[in-house]
Design a protein around this motif. Structure first.
Motif, PDB file in Angstrom:
ATOM      1  N   TRP A  16      -9.073  42.677  23.248  1.00 30.28           N
ATOM      2  CA  TRP A  16      -9.854  42.604  22.011  1.00 30.28           C
ATOM      3  C   TRP A  16      -9.614  41.271  21.301  1.00 30.28           C
ATOM      4  N   LEU A  59     -14.276  51.953  28.376  1.00 29.01           N
ATOM      5  CA  LEU A  59     -14.467  50.786  27.510  1.00 29.01           C
ATOM      6  C   LEU A  59     -13.627  49.579  27.924  1.00 29.01           C
ATOM      7  N   LYS A  86     -14.990  47.770  30.955  1.00 25.00           N
ATOM      8  CA  LYS A  86     -16.255  47.076  30.657  1.00 25.00           C
ATOM      9  C   LYS A  86     -16.005  45.819  29.828  1.00 25.00           C
ATOM     10  N   LEU A  87     -15.089  45.955  28.871  1.00 24.18           N
ATOM     11  CA  LEU A  87     -14.762  44.809  28.027  1.00 24.18           C
ATOM     12  C   LEU A  87     -14.124  43.707  28.869  1.00 24.18           C
ATOM     13  N   PHE A 113     -16.776  42.029  30.846  1.00 20.91           N
ATOM     14  CA  PHE A 113     -17.610  41.238  29.944  1.00 20.91           C
ATOM     15  C   PHE A 113     -16.946  39.912  29.586  1.00 20.91           C
TER      16      PHE A 113
END
Lengths: 221, 221
Positions: A81, A111, A114-115, A118
């Motif tokens: 993050w 999540l 996928k993050l 990405f």
DNA sequence: TTTTATTTTTAGACACCCCTAACTTTATTT
DNA sequence: AAATAAAGTTAGGGGTGTCTAAAAATAAAA
């Protein structure tokens, strides 16, 4: 399934074990999670019941395999993050910690992967900390505090020990960044402060306090 | 500053007011936040003390200006995150609700605006719901349930009333998407089911239950 | 309008996570 | 080894948010 609070404790214990290698003591945990020793003891019982840590009163704690898995997953999410916040949203490296502290607790079976995809499977977060991979593996950094670097030696800055806004802004102000080549010019024996050069150009005088919080990898050359 | 739980209640009340226009009753809130009436009453007292709702026992509740501001901010965050999950991370529209339910509670004075900018200031989320702007303004959708569309009329699908995975997958399966042109061919008076055409091609027979959950904007032509 | 049903609120309780104050264990001095 | 200091734990309690069961208020039906 763990609560946010449990995850925070596990992460704190993991960090402390990484640094010291030994059993972690109550007060150290209390300092990291911003709580009191009594609260820590309560939580240690709970985590012990859940088999996330091994705990014997008065003798400190360590993570079980299960607990470590949870802790590393939280660390992985936190660092991914942080990459997102800095690289995609345009935050500065001193602004992302508190937000990532919240985002690291988002629960989803898909999540994180996928993050990660990405973001292009980053290896390192904005502070130079390594991001554990999907399986929880995390290679050890070959880094030492700049304070331990012998006079006249060169090294590459690879991380920070202090993640506070204050310290990170201090580095920004003096244009000291991850990846910079740092050379110790001269150490003052009296207060352990030192003269360094950054990228072979500017010379800066830094205190031992600062030198301890700059992490470098010795360059063999 | 509100807790996650308080924010969830405020959002639920906001949604119910949007639909009914009237004071909201306890059981309706309980259903939306997946709790019991007694818990709702407890929370209503708390929110009332904080001046986020106006509440008189046995007479339902409504949001104060302050409460509405909070609720809309949560809705804004929820919908922006849904856009992020679908457009950036590649989720499908039926997979994002639970994750967005968590992300909507992330606290930061700057995150929402940065996210909004990053996403290109989207007006609509993946389910067709309008995203409130920075100031909290949100224009009313000119939409009606497909079930209310007269026979032989054309309309554009602009949203869904039911956000459940089950319903969204049903629409996917029958290739009914936002933006599609829908024409009601024939209504069965007996069970209110209807024959529709999608994009002037395939004809499908749908139940009244389904027709009530498809939201359309009448096309004037 | 009186009875019945529904909705809502109150009462009492529990899990979570935190706290202060007091006590116990371990470590350090003298 | 005894005394002192430091670290850790227990006891008791508070706020949040949930619950069930019972009581009160409102709405619907007879």
């Amino acid at each position: 399934m763990q609560t946010h609070s449990e995850e925070n404790y596990l992460k704190a214990i993991w960090k402390l074990v990484e640094h010291s290698g030994e059993n972690v003591n109550t007060n150290a945990i209390a300092a990291l999670v911003h709580t009191r020793a009594a609260s820590v003891t309560d939580m240690m019982k709970k985590l012990s019941d859940k088999k996330l840590i091994s705990y014997q009163p008065y003798k400190g704690v360590s993570l079980t395999a299960k607990g470590e898995r949870v802790a590393i997953e939280v660390v992985r999410k936190h660092r991914l993050w942080e990459v997102f916040l800095v690289e995609q949203l345009g935050y500065k490296w001193d602004e992302v910690h508190d937000i990532a502290e919240q985002l690291e607790h988002i629960r989803s079976s898909t999540l994180t992967e996928k993050l990660d995809k990405f973001l292009g499977f980053p290896k390192v977060d904005p502070h130079g900390d390594l991001i554990p991979d999907k399986s929880g593996k995390i290679s050890k950094q070959q880094q030492i505090p700049l304070a331990q670097l012998e006079s006249g030696n060169k090294a590459i800055m690879t991380g920070v020990a202090d993640h506070s806004t204050l310290f990170l802004r201090f580095l920004d102000k003096h244009k000291i960044h991850l990846g910079d080549t740092i050379e110790t010019k001269e150490k003052t024996t009296y207060d352990s402060s030192m003269e360094i050069s950054v990228n072979r150009k500017k010379n800066i005088h830094i205190s031992n306090e600062v030198a301890k919080n700059i992490l470098v990898r010795k360059s063999r050359s």
